[in-house]
Design a protein around this motif. Structure first.
Motif, PDB file in Angstrom:
ATOM      1  N   LYS A   2       0.846  -1.187   0.000  1.00 23.04           N
ATOM      2  CA  LYS A   2       0.000   0.000   0.000  1.00 23.04           C
ATOM      3  C   LYS A   2       0.883   1.239   0.000  1.00 23.04           C
ATOM      4  N   TRP A  22      -5.129   0.405  -2.532  1.00 20.22           N
ATOM      5  CA  TRP A  22      -5.795  -0.652  -1.779  1.00 20.22           C
ATOM      6  C   TRP A  22      -6.236  -1.712  -2.787  1.00 20.22           C
ATOM      7  N   TRP A  27     -12.355  -2.142  -5.364  1.00 15.68           N
ATOM      8  CA  TRP A  27     -11.845  -0.776  -5.348  1.00 15.68           C
ATOM      9  C   TRP A  27     -10.327  -0.766  -5.432  1.00 15.68           C
ATOM     10  N   TYR A  29      -8.506   2.346  -4.230  1.00  9.75           N
ATOM     11  CA  TYR A  29      -7.983   3.372  -3.324  1.00  9.75           C
ATOM     12  C   TYR A  29      -8.813   3.440  -2.048  1.00  9.75           C
ATOM     13  N   ARG A  30      -8.162   3.806  -0.965  1.00 12.83           N
ATOM     14  CA  ARG A  30      -8.859   3.987   0.303  1.00 12.83           C
ATOM     15  C   ARG A  30      -8.402   5.299   0.916  1.00 12.83           C
ATOM     16  N   HIS A  46     -13.175   6.267   7.055  1.00 15.76           N
ATOM     17  CA  HIS A  46     -12.434   5.736   5.917  1.00 15.76           C
ATOM     18  C   HIS A  46     -13.451   5.282   4.877  1.00 15.76           C
ATOM     19  N   SER A  48     -13.596   3.584   0.598  1.00 14.14           N
ATOM     20  CA  SER A  48     -12.867   3.030  -0.540  1.00 14.14           C
ATOM     21  C   SER A  48     -13.472   3.495  -1.859  1.00 14.14           C
ATOM     22  N   ALA A  55     -11.454   9.591  -4.804  1.00  9.75           N
ATOM     23  CA  ALA A  55     -10.793   9.452  -3.510  1.00  9.75           C
ATOM     24  C   ALA A  55     -10.169  10.777  -3.076  1.00  9.75           C
TER      25      ALA A  55
END
Length: 66
Positions: A2, A22, A27, A29-30, A46, A48, A55
């Motif tokens: 990551k 992520w 998905w 991205y987080r 948080h 995703s 994001a």
């Protein structure tokens, strides 16, 4: 692995929002919010996303509204 691909900070509020890669089927991205003073992740904040631009926009919103 990551990696942080975007980061935005609100010094006045003491928070940093990071967009990390992520790898997942659903998905890519987080967004994670960190409390600078406490040195920890803000629980429950948080989300995703499939697209980096979405994001990044959410990260910006998080620090602006905190």
């Amino acid at each position: 692995m990551k990696d942080v691909v975007y980061e935005v900070e609100n010094e006045e509020a003491g928070v940093i929002a990071q967009v990390i890669t992520w790898p997942n089927i659903m998905w890519k991205y987080r967004v994670i919010l960190h409390d600078i003073d406490a040195g920890e992740q803000v629980a429950g904040v948080h989300k995703s996303f499939k697209h980096l631009s979405d994001a990044e926009a959410y990260a910006d919103t998080c620090v602006d509204s905190y």
